[in-house]
Design a protein around this motif. Structure first.
Motif, PDB file in Angstrom:
ATOM      1  N   LEU A  99       0.832  -1.204   0.000  1.00 17.91           N
ATOM      2  CA  LEU A  99       0.000   0.000   0.000  1.00 17.91           C
ATOM      3  C   LEU A  99       0.864   1.250   0.000  1.00 17.91           C
ATOM      4  O   LEU A  99       0.631   2.182  -0.780  1.00 17.91           O
ATOM      5  CB  LEU A  99      -0.937   0.004   1.221  1.00 17.91           C
ATOM      6  CG  LEU A  99      -1.722   1.294   1.449  1.00 17.91           C
ATOM      7  CD1 LEU A  99      -2.756   1.488   0.343  1.00 17.91           C
ATOM      8  CD2 LEU A  99      -2.374   1.292   2.810  1.00 17.91           C
ATOM      9  N   GLU A 100       1.869   1.277   0.868  1.00 19.12           N
ATOM     10  CA  GLU A 100       2.770   2.426   0.924  1.00 19.12           C
ATOM     11  C   GLU A 100       3.514   2.590  -0.393  1.00 19.12           C
ATOM     12  O   GLU A 100       3.694   3.709  -0.877  1.00 19.12           O
ATOM     13  CB  GLU A 100       3.763   2.267   2.071  1.00 19.12           C
ATOM     14  CG  GLU A 100       3.128   2.386   3.433  1.00 19.12           C
ATOM     15  CD  GLU A 100       4.085   2.025   4.546  1.00 19.12           C
ATOM     16  OE1 GLU A 100       5.185   1.498   4.273  1.00 19.12           O
ATOM     17  OE2 GLU A 100       3.717   2.255   5.714  1.00 19.12           O
ATOM     18  N   GLY A 101       3.955   1.475  -0.965  1.00 18.61           N
ATOM     19  CA  GLY A 101       4.645   1.538  -2.258  1.00 18.61           C
ATOM     20  C   GLY A 101       3.740   2.060  -3.355  1.00 18.61           C
ATOM     21  O   GLY A 101       4.167   2.846  -4.207  1.00 18.61           O
ATOM     22  N   GLY A 102       2.482   1.630  -3.342  1.00 15.80           N
ATOM     23  CA  GLY A 102       1.527   2.123  -4.338  1.00 15.80           C
ATOM     24  C   GLY A 102       1.258   3.604  -4.184  1.00 15.80           C
ATOM     25  O   GLY A 102       1.224   4.346  -5.171  1.00 15.80           O
ATOM     26  N   PHE A 140      15.296   8.086   5.662  1.00 14.16           N
ATOM     27  CA  PHE A 140      15.375   9.256   6.518  1.00 14.16           C
ATOM     28  C   PHE A 140      16.812   9.390   7.017  1.00 14.16           C
ATOM     29  O   PHE A 140      17.494   8.392   7.240  1.00 14.16           O
ATOM     30  CB  PHE A 140      14.431   9.116   7.709  1.00 14.16           C
ATOM     31  CG  PHE A 140      13.039   9.580   7.441  1.00 14.16           C
ATOM     32  CD1 PHE A 140      12.534   9.669   6.161  1.00 14.16           C
ATOM     33  CD2 PHE A 140      12.223   9.938   8.480  1.00 14.16           C
ATOM     34  CE1 PHE A 140      11.249  10.087   5.918  1.00 14.16           C
ATOM     35  CE2 PHE A 140      10.928  10.364   8.259  1.00 14.16           C
ATOM     36  CZ  PHE A 140      10.449  10.445   6.972  1.00 14.16           C
ATOM     37  N   PRO A 141      17.276  10.605   7.231  1.00 15.91           N
ATOM     38  CA  PRO A 141      18.636  10.771   7.761  1.00 15.91           C
ATOM     39  C   PRO A 141      18.749  10.145   9.144  1.00 15.91           C
ATOM     40  O   PRO A 141      17.823  10.216   9.951  1.00 15.91           O
ATOM     41  CB  PRO A 141      18.806  12.292   7.856  1.00 15.91           C
ATOM     42  CG  PRO A 141      17.683  12.889   7.104  1.00 15.91           C
ATOM     43  CD  PRO A 141      16.613  11.873   6.974  1.00 15.91           C
ATOM     44  N   LYS A 142      19.892   9.525   9.377  1.00 20.09           N
ATOM     45  CA  LYS A 142      20.120   8.882  10.668  1.00 20.09           C
ATOM     46  C   LYS A 142      21.428   9.384  11.250  1.00 20.09           C
ATOM     47  O   LYS A 142      22.379   9.651  10.526  1.00 20.09           O
ATOM     48  CB  LYS A 142      20.215   7.365  10.504  1.00 20.09           C
ATOM     49  CG  LYS A 142      18.960   6.717  10.021  1.00 20.09           C
ATOM     50  CD  LYS A 142      19.167   5.239   9.855  1.00 20.09           C
ATOM     51  CE  LYS A 142      17.961   4.587   9.238  1.00 20.09           C
ATOM     52  NZ  LYS A 142      18.180   3.186   8.954  1.00 20.09           N
ATOM     53  N   PHE A 143      21.449   9.465  12.547  1.00 20.69           N
ATOM     54  CA  PHE A 143      22.676   9.807  13.259  1.00 20.69           C
ATOM     55  C   PHE A 143      23.175   8.527  13.894  1.00 20.69           C
ATOM     56  O   PHE A 143      22.805   8.175  15.002  1.00 20.69           O
ATOM     57  CB  PHE A 143      22.390  10.885  14.306  1.00 20.69           C
ATOM     58  CG  PHE A 143      23.618  11.374  15.003  1.00 20.69           C
ATOM     59  CD1 PHE A 143      24.558  12.106  14.319  1.00 20.69           C
ATOM     60  CD2 PHE A 143      23.837  11.087  16.330  1.00 20.69           C
ATOM     61  CE1 PHE A 143      25.703  12.555  14.950  1.00 20.69           C
ATOM     62  CE2 PHE A 143      24.975  11.527  16.970  1.00 20.69           C
ATOM     63  CZ  PHE A 143      25.913  12.263  16.287  1.00 20.69           C
ATOM     64  N   PHE A 182       3.288  13.767   1.418  1.00 20.22           N
ATOM     65  CA  PHE A 182       2.650  12.923   2.421  1.00 20.22           C
ATOM     66  C   PHE A 182       2.441  11.501   1.945  1.00 20.22           C
ATOM     67  O   PHE A 182       2.324  10.589   2.762  1.00 20.22           O
ATOM     68  CB  PHE A 182       1.345  13.556   2.903  1.00 20.22           C
ATOM     69  CG  PHE A 182       1.586  14.717   3.826  1.00 20.22           C
ATOM     70  CD1 PHE A 182       2.147  14.510   5.076  1.00 20.22           C
ATOM     71  CD2 PHE A 182       1.278  15.994   3.436  1.00 20.22           C
ATOM     72  CE1 PHE A 182       2.399  15.574   5.923  1.00 20.22           C
ATOM     73  CE2 PHE A 182       1.517  17.061   4.285  1.00 20.22           C
ATOM     74  CZ  PHE A 182       2.075  16.848   5.533  1.00 20.22           C
ATOM     75  N   TRP A 183       2.377  11.259   0.643  1.00 19.03           N
ATOM     76  CA  TRP A 183       2.267   9.889   0.159  1.00 19.03           C
ATOM     77  C   TRP A 183       3.626   9.186   0.148  1.00 19.03           C
ATOM     78  O   TRP A 183       3.683   7.967   0.206  1.00 19.03           O
ATOM     79  CB  TRP A 183       1.649   9.846  -1.232  1.00 19.03           C
ATOM     80  CG  TRP A 183       0.154   9.993  -1.210  1.00 19.03           C
ATOM     81  CD1 TRP A 183      -0.674   9.850  -0.148  1.00 19.03           C
ATOM     82  CD2 TRP A 183      -0.674  10.301  -2.316  1.00 19.03           C
ATOM     83  NE1 TRP A 183      -1.972  10.063  -0.531  1.00 19.03           N
ATOM     84  CE2 TRP A 183      -2.006  10.336  -1.852  1.00 19.03           C
ATOM     85  CE3 TRP A 183      -0.437  10.556  -3.666  1.00 19.03           C
ATOM     86  CZ2 TRP A 183      -3.075  10.616  -2.677  1.00 19.03           C
ATOM     87  CZ3 TRP A 183      -1.508  10.819  -4.481  1.00 19.03           C
ATOM     88  CH2 TRP A 183      -2.814  10.853  -3.988  1.00 19.03           C
ATOM     89  N   ALA A 184       4.702   9.935   0.071  1.00 26.79           N
ATOM     90  CA  ALA A 184       6.027   9.322  -0.005  1.00 26.79           C
ATOM     91  C   ALA A 184       6.683   9.138   1.364  1.00 26.79           C
ATOM     92  O   ALA A 184       7.567   8.298   1.513  1.00 26.79           O
ATOM     93  CB  ALA A 184       6.931  10.156  -0.906  1.00 26.79           C
ATOM     94  N   ILE A 185       6.270   9.889   2.367  1.00 29.14           N
ATOM     95  CA  ILE A 185       6.928   9.830   3.680  1.00 29.14           C
ATOM     96  C   ILE A 185       6.896   8.433   4.314  1.00 29.14           C
ATOM     97  O   ILE A 185       7.933   7.951   4.770  1.00 29.14           O
ATOM     98  CB  ILE A 185       6.335  10.887   4.639  1.00 29.14           C
ATOM     99  CG1 ILE A 185       6.880  12.261   4.275  1.00 29.14           C
ATOM    100  CG2 ILE A 185       6.651  10.583   6.083  1.00 29.14           C
ATOM    101  CD1 ILE A 185       6.310  13.381   5.091  1.00 29.14           C
ATOM    102  N   ALA A 226       9.398   6.183   2.572  1.00 27.49           N
ATOM    103  CA  ALA A 226      10.769   6.640   2.829  1.00 27.49           C
ATOM    104  C   ALA A 226      11.220   6.207   4.218  1.00 27.49           C
ATOM    105  O   ALA A 226      12.364   5.793   4.414  1.00 27.49           O
ATOM    106  CB  ALA A 226      10.867   8.153   2.679  1.00 27.49           C
ATOM    107  N   HIS A 227      10.329   6.278   5.179  1.00 29.57           N
ATOM    108  CA  HIS A 227      10.678   5.848   6.535  1.00 29.57           C
ATOM    109  C   HIS A 227      10.884   4.341   6.586  1.00 29.57           C
ATOM    110  O   HIS A 227      11.825   3.847   7.194  1.00 29.57           O
ATOM    111  CB  HIS A 227       9.581   6.265   7.512  1.00 29.57           C
ATOM    112  CG  HIS A 227       9.994   6.187   8.934  1.00 29.57           C
ATOM    113  ND1 HIS A 227       9.871   5.051   9.673  1.00 29.57           N
ATOM    114  CD2 HIS A 227      10.554   7.113   9.743  1.00 29.57           C
ATOM    115  CE1 HIS A 227      10.322   5.269  10.884  1.00 29.57           C
ATOM    116  NE2 HIS A 227      10.738   6.519  10.960  1.00 29.57           N
TER     117      HIS A 227
END
Length: 177
Positions: A10-13, A74-77, A62-65, A68-69
């Motif tokens: 679903l997220e990929g779509g 997402f940037p990581k430390f 908002f559809w890609a976030i 991406a997560h």
């Protein structure tokens, strides 16, 4: 197919079809707007900037976030990650995720409240000389935050227990994910 795999599809779509279409629409509207302004001296898409600003770009983001997560974009430390013992790393990572979840829950509450009020009032925005409903776009924001929260809860489970809920069943069967 498990819940997390269906959720990933679903997220990929949403990201590939929805956000991809929005990006394509932004490019076409921008090209036509510039072409009309500098070549034909006329606005080919009246209100095109408002469409991009208030519909296409927010939907794209908002559809890609959530995807991406999920994909770890997402940037990581993570400078300290290699230097910490695994147990300490898991505890700290779980605490950070818990704080993120709390923050996202608060934001989700207010975003959902705003979206509900927008839908009830039939919130609109102006495009050229007409008004279009904006509440359908606003309703996508709580959906995206909900998907993010589901992913964050999954990550908290994976981090706190050291198990991977996505790949556990496929590895048990000897299949690749």
């Amino acid at each position: 197919m498990g819940f997390w795999q269906r959720l990933g599809k679903l997220e990929g779509g949403l990201a590939s079809v929805g956000a991809g279409f929005c990006l394509f629409a932004i490019m076409i509207m921008t090209v036509l707007s510039v072409l009309g302004r500098y070549v034909f001296n006329v606005d080919l898409i009246p209100g095109g900037y408002n469409l991009i600003e208030r519909v296409a770009f927010p939907l794209l983001v908002f559809w890609a976030i959530p995807l991406a997560h999920r994909d770890g974009m997402f940037p990581k430390f993570d400078m300290l990650q290699a230097k910490l013992p695994p147990l300490v790393h898991r505890i700290l990572a779980s605490l950070v995720l818990l704080v993120e979840i709390i923050i996202f829950l608060v934001v989700m509450w207010y975003v959902t409240e705003f979206a509900w009020k927008s839908a009830e009032s039939g919130r609109q925005f102006q495009i050229s000389s007409t008004h279009w409903p904006i509440w359908p776009v606003i309703l996508m924001v709580p959906l995206a935050f909900g998907l993010m929260l589901l992913e964050m809860f999954r990550l908290l489970w994976v981090t706190a227990t050291g198990r991977d809920t996505l790949n556990q069943k496929t590895e048990d069967k000897g299949e690749s994910p």
